[in-house]
Design an enzyme around this catalytic site. Structure first.
Site, PDB file in Angstrom:
ATOM      1  N   HIS A 181      13.564  -5.106  10.439  1.00 61.13           N
ATOM      2  CA  HIS A 181      12.243  -4.976   9.801  1.00 61.13           C
ATOM      3  C   HIS A 181      12.330  -4.334   8.425  1.00 61.13           C
ATOM      4  O   HIS A 181      11.377  -4.397   7.656  1.00 61.13           O
ATOM      5  CB  HIS A 181      11.305  -4.172  10.703  1.00 61.13           C
ATOM      6  N   ASP A 394      10.375  -2.127   0.384  1.00 66.21           N
ATOM      7  CA  ASP A 394       9.733  -2.274   1.687  1.00 66.21           C
ATOM      8  C   ASP A 394      10.228  -3.561   2.316  1.00 66.21           C
ATOM      9  O   ASP A 394      10.354  -4.573   1.613  1.00 66.21           O
ATOM     10  CB  ASP A 394       8.206  -2.368   1.494  1.00 66.21           C
TER      11      ASP A 394
HETATM   12  P1  ADQ Z   1       6.009   0.284   8.224  1.00 69.84           P
HETATM   13  O1  ADQ Z   1       6.951   1.041   7.344  1.00 69.84           O
HETATM   14  O2  ADQ Z   1       5.309   1.066   9.254  1.00 69.84           O
HETATM   15  O3  ADQ Z   1       6.720  -0.946   8.939  1.00 69.84           O
HETATM   16  P2  ADQ Z   1       3.883  -1.529   7.143  1.00 69.84           P
HETATM   17  O4  ADQ Z   1       4.449  -2.894   7.146  1.00 69.84           O
HETATM   18  O5  ADQ Z   1       2.992  -1.277   5.979  1.00 69.84           O
HETATM   19  O6  ADQ Z   1       4.964  -0.389   7.156  1.00 69.84           O
HETATM   20  O7  ADQ Z   1       3.034  -1.361   8.465  1.00 69.84           O
HETATM   21  C1  ADQ Z   1       2.212  -0.238   8.680  1.00 69.84           C
HETATM   22  C2  ADQ Z   1       1.282  -0.545   9.836  1.00 69.84           C
HETATM   23  O8  ADQ Z   1       0.623   0.659  10.252  1.00 69.84           O
HETATM   24  C3  ADQ Z   1       0.208  -1.540   9.472  1.00 69.84           C
HETATM   25  O9  ADQ Z   1       0.156  -2.554  10.433  1.00 69.84           O
HETATM   26  C4  ADQ Z   1      -1.081  -0.752   9.466  1.00 69.84           C
HETATM   27  O10 ADQ Z   1      -2.200  -1.429  10.001  1.00 69.84           O
HETATM   28  C5  ADQ Z   1      -0.776   0.432  10.345  1.00 69.84           C
HETATM   29  N1  ADQ Z   1      -1.521   1.556   9.738  1.00 69.84           N
HETATM   30  C6  ADQ Z   1      -1.501   1.877   8.450  1.00 69.84           C
HETATM   31  N2  ADQ Z   1      -2.335   2.909   8.216  1.00 69.84           N
HETATM   32  C7  ADQ Z   1      -2.884   3.239   9.385  1.00 69.84           C
HETATM   33  C8  ADQ Z   1      -3.799   4.242   9.779  1.00 69.84           C
HETATM   34  N3  ADQ Z   1      -4.299   5.137   8.908  1.00 69.84           N
HETATM   35  N4  ADQ Z   1      -4.114   4.299  11.051  1.00 69.84           N
HETATM   36  C9  ADQ Z   1      -3.598   3.431  11.921  1.00 69.84           C
HETATM   37  N5  ADQ Z   1      -2.724   2.475  11.609  1.00 69.84           N
HETATM   38  C10 ADQ Z   1      -2.358   2.376  10.356  1.00 69.84           C
HETATM   39  C11 ADQ Z   1       8.067  -1.450   9.021  1.00 69.84           C
HETATM   40  C12 ADQ Z   1       8.740  -1.782   7.685  1.00 69.84           C
HETATM   41  C13 ADQ Z   1       7.838  -2.707   6.877  1.00 69.84           C
HETATM   42  C14 ADQ Z   1       7.530  -3.964   7.682  1.00 69.84           C
HETATM   43  C15 ADQ Z   1       7.043  -3.608   9.073  1.00 69.84           C
HETATM   44  C16 ADQ Z   1       6.936  -4.844   9.954  1.00 69.84           C
HETATM   45  O11 ADQ Z   1       9.004  -0.595   6.955  1.00 69.84           O
HETATM   46  O12 ADQ Z   1       8.449  -3.060   5.658  1.00 69.84           O
HETATM   47  O13 ADQ Z   1       6.528  -4.697   7.021  1.00 69.84           O
HETATM   48  O14 ADQ Z   1       7.927  -2.699   9.732  1.00 69.84           O
HETATM   49  O15 ADQ Z   1       8.122  -5.548   9.968  1.00 69.84           O
END
Ligand code: ADQ
Length: 509
Positions: A181, A394
């Site tokens: 990921h 990312d």
């Molecule tokens: P993350 O580093 O966690 O994921 P991201 O892809 O932005 O980063 O996902 C964050 C998730 O957390 C989103 O689905 C979002 O809805 C949820 N979220 C954000 N803010 C929130 C809040 N305040 N309350 C509840 N939920 C919240 C890792 C990798 C990324 C990759 C993903 C998926 O670092 O690059 O995109 O896995 O593969």
């Protein structure tokens, strides 16, 4: 399956039971005040992406519960939660020391920073590696005792890179896939890892390895070519056939996505619309700029705040016309760098608000430090006129895609880091920025502020179309197809994202 349709798995995939393995289960288990086990849904990108898939097709999820040690009552709680969820849950118990060395240590003090190009933050502690190997063996034991021949075992992320090697050692013959990921680093960074050969060899025990982008896949191929004698790669599309001494495997890029329709439907509810209106009532007569991130140094929050400060300094006419809502989700607070980052963000927010606030009125930065309920998160997405997604690096960044899916009126703008995995797919709709370029990001906000409605809508429509077509079900389907298809030439290529994508940023990557 046609892109964007409800999941319709090809026949051989439908027959195979799917076993998902990840470090954490999709629920966080903790004891409540009465001593009963409680399960709260876990957050994070991986869970957000996989939950709809397992809910839809059933199977099993194996991972750590988040609780230290073993407890028979916990197993009962797991069974009950699994029944309600529609798929089985199996836990891998971890001791406190293992959590420290494996999760906080190897995974998050070595692999996480190194794979995000932040080598200076790595702590190459030998004990961390030993525990990482032991914990991977522990996971392998649990998988082995639950898997049946014919299951497809799908392992997720950097915590479990050695799992296939341990399963093979234990005699498991099932097909095993791995999806990373986070980004995969370029050769010169990967070489810094003291255990580079062991890790690379372990990865090559998978049958299919998926990366988020072509950039990551290319880095991996380069590492294998440089370090594994006799390795060869065949093919020109998104999935390559790799042959290394003793075995063949597939290596592809599969950009992860979201359940677009679910986000869109929920964002369209009157409840979310009302909460979004409430936000505008609280922060009236201005455009709302939104940042939503896990607390993490890769997300670029401090420089983003500097960019916002630069905007207010260099374009004073925008004071009182914009507010930045920065939502930070607590994460990994046990690690010193994360605690320091939190303090740094709070100081910066304090400084900006102290410098620009108008007594009794406008507050430039509205800072929220907590995990939001889903409807509140969607309300922020719906209310925001501009989303500011500026990670240093990312894997993908689901927030960018969720924001677009929730922008029902399509009357808003996305500012996106060139270094997010989502950038190639969204390049023709987003305003791309270099997150290190403080004034460049400020200029992009200025441009988004003044962008005319027609352009905003055209850009947003383009991004939404692409995310709708290449949603999370397409992601699962294409990964699983890559694992089983006999003829890679016949493999459906996502290379043009229906003609929308700039597959590689021409100069940068
Ligand atoms: P993350 O580093 O966690 O994921 P991201 O892809 O932005 O980063 O996902 C964050 C998730 O957390 C989103 O689905 C979002 O809805 C949820 N979220 C954000 N803010 C929130 C809040 N305040 N309350 C509840 N939920 C919240 C890792 C990798 C990324 C990759 C993903 C998926 O670092 O690059 O995109 O896995 O593969």
């Amino acid at each position: 399956m046609g892109p964007g349709e409800q999941p319709e798995y090809s026949a051989p995939l439908r027959r195979e039971r799917l076993i998902v393995v990840s470090n954490r289960l999709p629920f966080r288990f903790r004891r409540d005040d009465q001593g009963q086990w409680r399960a709260d849904p876990a957050g994070g990108g991986l869970v957000t992406a996989l939950l709809p898939v397992l809910r839809h097709r059933g199977g099993m999820w194996i991972g750590w519960t988040g609780a230290v040690g073993e407890d028979p009552e916990l197993a009962t709680a797991l069974d009950a939660v699994g029944k309600g969820a529609g798929y089985a849950l199996k836990s891998v118990p971890l001791s406190e020391e293992e959590v420290h060395n494996f999760y906080f240590g190897f995974a998050n003090e070595i692999i996480w920073p190194l794979f995000h190009d932040l080598q200076s933050l790595c702590n190459f502690e030998p004990e961390y590696w030993r525990t990482y190997c032991e914990v991977n063996i522990r996971f392998a034991d649990v998988v082995r005792s639950n898997a049946e021949p014919g299951d497809f075992i799908w392992v997720h992320d950097y915590h479990l890179m050695s799992l296939a090697a341990e399963l093979r050692r234990a005699g498991v013959k099932s097909r095993i896939g791995f999806f990373l990921h986070i980004p995969f680093p370029p050769l010169d960074l990967f070489l810094k890892l003291p255990w580079r050969m062991a890790l690379l060899r372990a990865l090559l025990e998978y049958d299919v390895i998926g990366f988020q982008t072509l950039r990551d896949r290319r880095n991996f191929v380069q590492c294998v070519r440089a370090l594994v004698k006799g390795a060869e790669f065949e093919g020109r599309g998104h999935v390559l056939l790799a042959s290394v001494p003793g075995r063949m495997l597939r290596v592809g890029s599969f950009p992860i996505s979201i359940d677009y329709n679910a986000f869109m439907r929920q964002a369209a509810t009157s409840e979310v619309a009302e909460r979004a209106r409430e936000l505008h009532r609280l922060l009236p007569n201005r455009k709302l700029i939104l940042g939503v991130d896990r607390l993490d140094y890769t997300k670029g929050i401090p420089l983003r705040l500097r960019a916002f400060e630069s905007l207010l300094t260099r374009y004073p006419e925008l004071r009182e016309r914009v507010s930045l809502i920065q939502v930070v989700v607590p994460s990994r607070e046990e690690i010193p760098e994360y605690r320091e980052l939190k303090t740094q963000i709070e100081q910066q927010v304090g400084k900006i608000n102290g410098s620009f606030v108008r007594p009794g009125g406008w507050v430039p930065v509205w800072y929220v430090y907590r995990s939001l309920a889903r409807l509140d998160l969607l309300a922020y997405y719906r209310a925001a006129d501009v989303a500011l997604v500026t990670p240093f690096k990312d894997g993908m960044n689901l927030v960018a895609k969720e924001y677009c899916a929730c922008s029902i009126e399509e009357d808003c703008a996305l500012i996106l880091s060139e270094f997010a995995g989502a950038a190639p797919q969204l390049a023709r709709g987003a305003l791309l920025v270099n997150p290190y370029d403080i004034e460049g990001v400020a200029d992009a906000i200025h441009r988004a502020y003044h962008m005319d409605k027609g352009e905003r809508q055209a850009r947003m429509r383009r991004m939404r179309r692409s995310i709708r077509e290449y949603d999370v079900f397409w992601w699962v389907d294409s990964f699983l197809r890559a694992a089983i298809t006999k003829d890679l030439r016949a493999f459906p290529q996502p290379d043009s994202y229906a003609g929308e994508v700039v597959e590689d940023l021409p100069v940068l990557f």
